[in-house]
Design a protein around this motif. Structure first.
Motif, PDB file in Angstrom:
ATOM      1  N   GLU A   1       0.854  -1.180   0.000  1.00  0.00           N
ATOM      2  CA  GLU A   1       0.000   0.000   0.000  1.00  0.00           C
ATOM      3  C   GLU A   1       0.890   1.230   0.000  1.00  0.00           C
ATOM      4  O   GLU A   1       1.895   1.253   0.705  1.00  0.00           O
ATOM      5  CB  GLU A   1      -0.906   0.037   1.230  1.00  0.00           C
ATOM      6  N   MET A   2       0.502   2.223  -0.803  1.00  0.00           N
ATOM      7  CA  MET A   2       1.244   3.476  -0.812  1.00  0.00           C
ATOM      8  C   MET A   2       0.314   4.612  -1.195  1.00  0.00           C
ATOM      9  O   MET A   2      -0.650   4.408  -1.923  1.00  0.00           O
ATOM     10  CB  MET A   2       2.434   3.409  -1.759  1.00  0.00           C
TER      11      MET A   2
ATOM     12  N   LEU B   1      -4.188  13.162  -4.001  1.00  0.00           N
ATOM     13  CA  LEU B   1      -3.560  11.948  -3.475  1.00  0.00           C
ATOM     14  C   LEU B   1      -3.785  10.806  -4.456  1.00  0.00           C
ATOM     15  O   LEU B   1      -4.902  10.586  -4.909  1.00  0.00           O
ATOM     16  CB  LEU B   1      -4.170  11.565  -2.124  1.00  0.00           C
ATOM     17  N   LEU B   2      -2.720  10.109  -4.751  1.00  0.00           N
ATOM     18  CA  LEU B   2      -2.781   8.884  -5.554  1.00  0.00           C
ATOM     19  C   LEU B   2      -2.434   7.737  -4.610  1.00  0.00           C
ATOM     20  O   LEU B   2      -1.324   7.695  -4.067  1.00  0.00           O
ATOM     21  CB  LEU B   2      -1.781   8.941  -6.711  1.00  0.00           C
ATOM     22  N   SER B   3      -3.410   6.862  -4.375  1.00  0.00           N
ATOM     23  CA  SER B   3      -3.197   5.731  -3.466  1.00  0.00           C
ATOM     24  C   SER B   3      -3.295   4.432  -4.238  1.00  0.00           C
ATOM     25  O   SER B   3      -4.151   4.285  -5.112  1.00  0.00           O
ATOM     26  CB  SER B   3      -4.248   5.739  -2.353  1.00  0.00           C
ATOM     27  N   LEU B   4      -2.416   3.503  -3.884  1.00  0.00           N
ATOM     28  CA  LEU B   4      -2.417   2.188  -4.519  1.00  0.00           C
ATOM     29  C   LEU B   4      -2.461   1.117  -3.444  1.00  0.00           C
ATOM     30  O   LEU B   4      -1.758   1.219  -2.438  1.00  0.00           O
ATOM     31  CB  LEU B   4      -1.167   2.004  -5.374  1.00  0.00           C
ATOM     32  N   ARG B   5      -3.282   0.118  -3.677  1.00  0.00           N
ATOM     33  CA  ARG B   5      -3.366  -1.046  -2.794  1.00  0.00           C
ATOM     34  C   ARG B   5      -3.225  -2.266  -3.689  1.00  0.00           C
ATOM     35  O   ARG B   5      -4.041  -2.479  -4.586  1.00  0.00           O
ATOM     36  CB  ARG B   5      -4.689  -1.072  -2.056  1.00  0.00           C
ATOM     37  N   ILE B   6      -2.182  -3.027  -3.454  1.00  0.00           N
ATOM     38  CA  ILE B   6      -1.845  -4.143  -4.336  1.00  0.00           C
ATOM     39  C   ILE B   6      -1.933  -5.444  -3.554  1.00  0.00           C
ATOM     40  O   ILE B   6      -1.293  -5.599  -2.512  1.00  0.00           O
ATOM     41  CB  ILE B   6      -0.425  -3.950  -4.901  1.00  0.00           C
ATOM     42  N   THR B   7      -2.745  -6.355  -4.064  1.00  0.00           N
ATOM     43  CA  THR B   7      -2.857  -7.684  -3.465  1.00  0.00           C
ATOM     44  C   THR B   7      -2.465  -8.711  -4.521  1.00  0.00           C
ATOM     45  O   THR B   7      -2.172  -8.354  -5.668  1.00  0.00           O
ATOM     46  CB  THR B   7      -4.297  -7.980  -2.990  1.00  0.00           C
ATOM     47  N   GLU B   8      -2.494  -9.963  -4.175  1.00  0.00           N
ATOM     48  CA  GLU B   8      -2.186 -11.019  -5.145  1.00  0.00           C
ATOM     49  C   GLU B   8      -3.206 -11.042  -6.279  1.00  0.00           C
ATOM     50  O   GLU B   8      -2.879 -11.438  -7.394  1.00  0.00           O
ATOM     51  CB  GLU B   8      -2.154 -12.383  -4.464  1.00  0.00           C
ATOM     52  N   GLU B   9      -4.433 -10.619  -5.984  1.00  0.00           N
ATOM     53  CA  GLU B   9      -5.507 -10.685  -6.977  1.00  0.00           C
ATOM     54  C   GLU B   9      -5.656  -9.442  -7.853  1.00  0.00           C
ATOM     55  O   GLU B   9      -6.005  -9.551  -9.019  1.00  0.00           O
ATOM     56  CB  GLU B   9      -6.866 -10.928  -6.289  1.00  0.00           C
ATOM     57  N   ASP B  10      -5.419  -8.254  -7.269  1.00  0.00           N
ATOM     58  CA  ASP B  10      -5.716  -7.050  -8.038  1.00  0.00           C
ATOM     59  C   ASP B  10      -4.925  -5.840  -7.561  1.00  0.00           C
ATOM     60  O   ASP B  10      -4.233  -5.888  -6.545  1.00  0.00           O
ATOM     61  CB  ASP B  10      -7.215  -6.736  -8.002  1.00  0.00           C
ATOM     62  N   VAL B  11      -5.067  -4.753  -8.319  1.00  0.00           N
ATOM     63  CA  VAL B  11      -4.484  -3.464  -7.960  1.00  0.00           C
ATOM     64  C   VAL B  11      -5.638  -2.460  -7.895  1.00  0.00           C
ATOM     65  O   VAL B  11      -6.406  -2.316  -8.848  1.00  0.00           O
ATOM     66  CB  VAL B  11      -3.448  -2.986  -9.007  1.00  0.00           C
ATOM     67  N   THR B  12      -5.768  -1.796  -6.748  1.00  0.00           N
ATOM     68  CA  THR B  12      -6.793  -0.775  -6.563  1.00  0.00           C
ATOM     69  C   THR B  12      -6.111   0.580  -6.499  1.00  0.00           C
ATOM     70  O   THR B  12      -5.142   0.756  -5.767  1.00  0.00           O
ATOM     71  CB  THR B  12      -7.600  -1.021  -5.270  1.00  0.00           C
ATOM     72  N   VAL B  13      -6.625   1.515  -7.276  1.00  0.00           N
ATOM     73  CA  VAL B  13      -6.080   2.870  -7.333  1.00  0.00           C
ATOM     74  C   VAL B  13      -7.175   3.834  -6.902  1.00  0.00           C
ATOM     75  O   VAL B  13      -8.312   3.729  -7.365  1.00  0.00           O
ATOM     76  CB  VAL B  13      -5.621   3.222  -8.765  1.00  0.00           C
ATOM     77  N   THR B  14      -6.831   4.768  -6.039  1.00  0.00           N
ATOM     78  CA  THR B  14      -7.760   5.812  -5.625  1.00  0.00           C
ATOM     79  C   THR B  14      -7.092   7.155  -5.865  1.00  0.00           C
ATOM     80  O   THR B  14      -5.920   7.336  -5.516  1.00  0.00           O
ATOM     81  CB  THR B  14      -8.127   5.677  -4.129  1.00  0.00           C
ATOM     82  N   VAL B  15      -7.833   8.078  -6.477  1.00  0.00           N
ATOM     83  CA  VAL B  15      -7.349   9.437  -6.688  1.00  0.00           C
ATOM     84  C   VAL B  15      -8.325  10.372  -5.992  1.00  0.00           C
ATOM     85  O   VAL B  15      -9.513  10.388  -6.315  1.00  0.00           O
ATOM     86  CB  VAL B  15      -7.239   9.775  -8.193  1.00  0.00           C
ATOM     87  N   ALA B  16      -7.823  11.116  -5.014  1.00  0.00           N
ATOM     88  CA  ALA B  16      -8.646  12.056  -4.251  1.00  0.00           C
ATOM     89  C   ALA B  16      -8.083  13.452  -4.416  1.00  0.00           C
ATOM     90  O   ALA B  16      -6.869  13.637  -4.458  1.00  0.00           O
ATOM     91  CB  ALA B  16      -8.650  11.669  -2.766  1.00  0.00           C
ATOM     92  N   ASP B  17      -8.968  14.443  -4.516  1.00  0.00           N
ATOM     93  CA  ASP B  17      -8.509  15.820  -4.659  1.00  0.00           C
ATOM     94  C   ASP B  17      -9.359  16.756  -3.810  1.00  0.00           C
ATOM     95  O   ASP B  17     -10.313  16.324  -3.175  1.00  0.00           O
ATOM     96  CB  ASP B  17      -8.511  16.245  -6.127  1.00  0.00           C
ATOM     97  N   GLU B  18      -8.992  18.015  -3.847  1.00  0.00           N
ATOM     98  CA  GLU B  18      -9.706  19.034  -3.088  1.00  0.00           C
ATOM     99  C   GLU B  18     -10.594  19.874  -3.990  1.00  0.00           C
ATOM    100  O   GLU B  18     -10.996  20.973  -3.623  1.00  0.00           O
ATOM    101  CB  GLU B  18      -8.701  19.914  -2.350  1.00  0.00           C
ATOM    102  N   GLY B  19     -10.906  19.334  -5.161  1.00  0.00           N
ATOM    103  CA  GLY B  19     -11.790  20.038  -6.085  1.00  0.00           C
ATOM    104  C   GLY B  19     -13.238  19.913  -5.654  1.00  0.00           C
ATOM    105  O   GLY B  19     -13.551  19.420  -4.569  1.00  0.00           O
TER     106      GLY B  19
END
Length: 143
Positions: A3-4, A65-83
């Motif tokens: 996770e990052m 913010l660009l967040s990544l969560r990586i598991t054996e099955e998949d990669v989840t990406v979240t992009v959050a902003d102040e807009g």
């Protein structure tokens, strides 16, 4: 599992940085479709940067913010902003239309592209007022 989260000021350089990061992650982790994964992350980041820039003078130091969560099955990406978030009209259009319908439209293609290429997409309103788009793509299997 990895996770990052990376915080970036909303600039063109940040878009390029996120593109490079997405490309390396996609190739290293063997997501189902590397090119479409990178393009989807790119579109989400561009939408975030544009939403922040629409704030005018206030945008100078605003971040996403660009967040990544990586598991054996998949990669989840979240992009959050102040807009101000994604207009309801765009969300409705995304549910009703296909990418082909908006191919020549001025806006809205990015969200539809993400919807068409990622395995899952959802939107989150966070407590701090930020709006986030989250998407997931399955990883391929090596050997």
């Amino acid at each position: 599992m990895y996770e990052m989260t990376i915080q970036c000021v909303a600039t063109d350089e940040a878009i390029d940085f996120c593109d490079l990061l997405a490309e390396q992650i996609a190739r290293f982790l063997s997501v189902q479709d590397c090119d479409m994964f990178v393009l989807s992350v790119h579109e989400a980041v561009i939408n975030s940067v544009e939403a922040i820039k629409q704030l005018g003078k206030e945008a100078a130091k605003k971040t996403f913010l660009l967040s990544l969560r990586i598991t054996e099955e998949d990669v989840t990406v979240t992009v959050a902003d102040e807009g101000d978030g994604i207009p309801i009209k765009q969300l409705e259009r995304m549910r009703e239309k296909s990418l082909e319908d908006l191919l020549l439209a001025e806006s809205g293609r990015g969200l539809l592209l993400i919807k068409e290429t990622m395995d899952d997409i959802w939107f989150e309103r966070q407590e701090n007022g930020k709006c986030a788009i989250a998407m997931r793509m399955r990883r391929g299997r090596n050997g």
